[in-house]
Design a protein around this motif. Structure first.
Motif, short mmCIF file in Angstrom:
data_model
loop_
_atom_site.label_atom_id
_atom_site.label_comp_id
_atom_site.label_asym_id
_atom_site.label_seq_id
_atom_site.Cartn_x
_atom_site.Cartn_y
_atom_site.Cartn_z
N THR A 173 -0.96 3.31 11.09
CA THR A 173 -1.81 3.45 12.26
C THR A 173 -2.07 2.06 12.83
OG1 THR A 173 -4.03 3.40 11.27
CG2 THR A 173 -2.91 5.54 11.33
N ALA B 227 -4.70 0.38 12.82
CA ALA B 227 -5.67 -0.40 12.06
C ALA B 227 -5.14 -0.97 10.75
CB ALA B 227 -6.90 0.47 11.76
N VAL B 228 -4.00 -0.47 10.29
CA VAL B 228 -3.50 -0.83 8.96
C VAL B 228 -2.05 -1.28 9.07
CG1 VAL B 228 -3.03 0.07 6.65
CG2 VAL B 228 -5.04 0.87 7.89
N PRO C 108 -7.52 -3.79 6.66
CA PRO C 108 -8.18 -4.91 7.34
C PRO C 108 -9.15 -5.67 6.44
CG PRO C 108 -8.27 -2.94 8.69
CD PRO C 108 -7.71 -2.53 7.36
#
Length: 148
Positions: free
Chosen positions: A34, A36-37, A61
């Motif tokens: 995704t 965020a990762v 994160p």
């Protein structure tokens, strides 16, 4: 009796392309992480055939990491994929996660089903949210592939 939870989404792409997005490392690394990762391409092992192994690392994160592993149980391009998936390598991964791709007007209906196992209601909801985030990113991968 097995109890599955399910998400279903229609993607604006041919199912062959959706299957490729799910099974090719260069695409998988984008959506599995995704936005965020980070999933480093070099951390991926994807031997997409029955009995083939799967491995990936998610770099979070906050500096933590999650090591994923699994095995491809059923591979029927471009309509079905069944693979075990666990973030506890070495433990029993349980029943496979099922990916079904059906042709529909305007694209491909992707259905993902996973055994509820011993998940709490909160864990089921968190996993569904995670799958929805994955599919959001699969849509972005498909747009990039198609030049949309």
């Amino acid at each position: 009796m097995t109890e599955y939870f399910t998400i279903t989404r229609t993607l604006r792409a041919p199912r062959e392309l959706v299957f490729d997005a799910i099974t090719k490392p260069e695409h998988f690394a984008v959506w599995f992480g995704t936005a965020a990762v980070h999933v480093p391409q070099e951390s991926l092992t994807m031997d997409v055939r029955p009995g083939g192994q799967f491995r990936a690392v998610m770099l979070l994160p906050d500096g933590n990491r999650i090591d994923w592993s699994g095995e491809y149980r059923v591979v029927q391009p471009p309509s079905h994929l069944a693979m075990t998936l666990t973030d506890q390598p070495g433990d029993d991964p349980g029943l496979p996660v099922l990916f079904d791709l059906d042709e529909v007007d305007g694209g491909t209906q992707l259905t993902i089903r996973q055994d509820r196992a011993d998940f709490t209601d909160e864990q089921v909801q968190a996993t569904i949210a995670g799958y929805n985030a994955f599919v959001d990113d699969i849509e972005r991968v498909l747009e990039a592939i198609q030049g949309a």
